[in-house]
Design a protein around this motif. Structure first.
Motif, PDB file in Angstrom:
ATOM      1  N   VAL A 171      -8.698   7.793  -3.613  1.00  0.00           N
ATOM      2  CA  VAL A 171      -7.376   7.164  -3.434  1.00  0.00           C
ATOM      3  C   VAL A 171      -7.539   5.877  -2.641  1.00  0.00           C
ATOM      4  N   ARG A 172      -8.330   5.927  -1.588  1.00  0.00           N
ATOM      5  CA  ARG A 172      -8.512   4.740  -0.725  1.00  0.00           C
ATOM      6  C   ARG A 172      -9.225   3.611  -1.450  1.00  0.00           C
ATOM      7  N   ILE A 173     -10.109   3.940  -2.386  1.00  0.00           N
ATOM      8  CA  ILE A 173     -10.803   2.914  -3.174  1.00  0.00           C
ATOM      9  C   ILE A 173      -9.801   2.045  -3.921  1.00  0.00           C
ATOM     10  N   THR A 174      -8.657   2.607  -4.288  1.00  0.00           N
ATOM     11  CA  THR A 174      -7.627   1.849  -5.015  1.00  0.00           C
ATOM     12  C   THR A 174      -6.742   1.014  -4.084  1.00  0.00           C
ATOM     13  N   GLY A 175      -7.034   1.043  -2.784  1.00  0.00           N
ATOM     14  CA  GLY A 175      -6.266   0.257  -1.831  1.00  0.00           C
ATOM     15  C   GLY A 175      -5.058   0.982  -1.264  1.00  0.00           C
ATOM     16  N   ASN A 176      -4.962   2.265  -1.524  1.00  0.00           N
ATOM     17  CA  ASN A 176      -3.858   3.059  -1.001  1.00  0.00           C
ATOM     18  C   ASN A 176      -4.345   3.910   0.166  1.00  0.00           C
ATOM     19  N   MET A 233       0.838  -1.179   0.000  1.00  0.00           N
ATOM     20  CA  MET A 233       0.000   0.000   0.000  1.00  0.00           C
ATOM     21  C   MET A 233       0.886   1.247   0.000  1.00  0.00           C
ATOM     22  N   LYS A 234       0.548   2.168  -0.891  1.00  0.00           N
ATOM     23  CA  LYS A 234       1.263   3.440  -1.013  1.00  0.00           C
ATOM     24  C   LYS A 234       0.510   4.515  -0.224  1.00  0.00           C
ATOM     25  N   LYS A 235       1.239   5.591   0.108  1.00  0.00           N
ATOM     26  CA  LYS A 235       0.642   6.697   0.868  1.00  0.00           C
ATOM     27  C   LYS A 235       0.616   7.968   0.033  1.00  0.00           C
ATOM     28  N   VAL A 236      -0.521   8.626   0.051  1.00  0.00           N
ATOM     29  CA  VAL A 236      -0.692   9.885  -0.666  1.00  0.00           C
ATOM     30  C   VAL A 236      -1.011  10.984   0.350  1.00  0.00           C
TER      31      VAL A 236
END
Length: 146
Positions: A26-31, A1-4
């Motif tokens: 962004v969270r919908i993409t698993g990040n 998981m990446k952080k934005v």
């Protein structure tokens, strides 16, 4: 998981709502998405440790508010080259600020910006289902680019 990191300024609440919706995208993409008001960013260390950055502010008098311009000068020293990025904002009549921010991210910071370009939304649309979907889509595009 990446952080934005989503850094935003909102005077009337529309851009803050957009920031929240973009974060959901962004969270919908698993990040992971972290929201911070521009006033919370004091040093370049506050920008460290993220894989992507999304900056948002409204347009006033055809430009961005002075506090956001000051923030961009700070961000320039934070080593964002090669990081994924995007810019958004709300407006009532001109919508110039997100494009200025986006161009700064692309050409000055040398970030890997989203192919969607900058994202503008009329303040009247932000609270609608169309506004929610558009913000989600922008956040998902950033998340998928990671």
């Amino acid at each position: 998981m990446k952080k934005v990191l989503i850094v935003y300024y909102s005077r009337m609440g529309s851009t803050e709502k957009m920031a929240e919706y973009v974060a959901e995208g962004v969270r919908i993409t698993g990040n992971d998405a972290v929201l911070k008001k521009v006033s919370e960013i004091k040093t370049k260390k506050d920008l460290a440790g993220y894989d992507g950055y999304i900056f948002g502010c409204p347009t006033y008098h055809r430009t961005m508010p002075a506090n956001f311009e000051t923030f961009l000068f700070l961000a320039q020293t934070a080593g964002l080259k090669g990081k994924v990025g995007g810019a958004f904002g709300s407006y009532t009549h001109s919508g110039d600020a997100p494009k200025i921010i986006f161009d700064t991210m692309e050409f000055v910071f040398k970030m890997k910006v989203t192919e969607l370009g900058s994202f503008n939304m009329l303040e009247d649309v932000v609270g609608t289902s169309k506004g929610l979907k558009s913000c989600h889509d922008y956040g998902k595009a950033i998340g998928e680019k990671l």
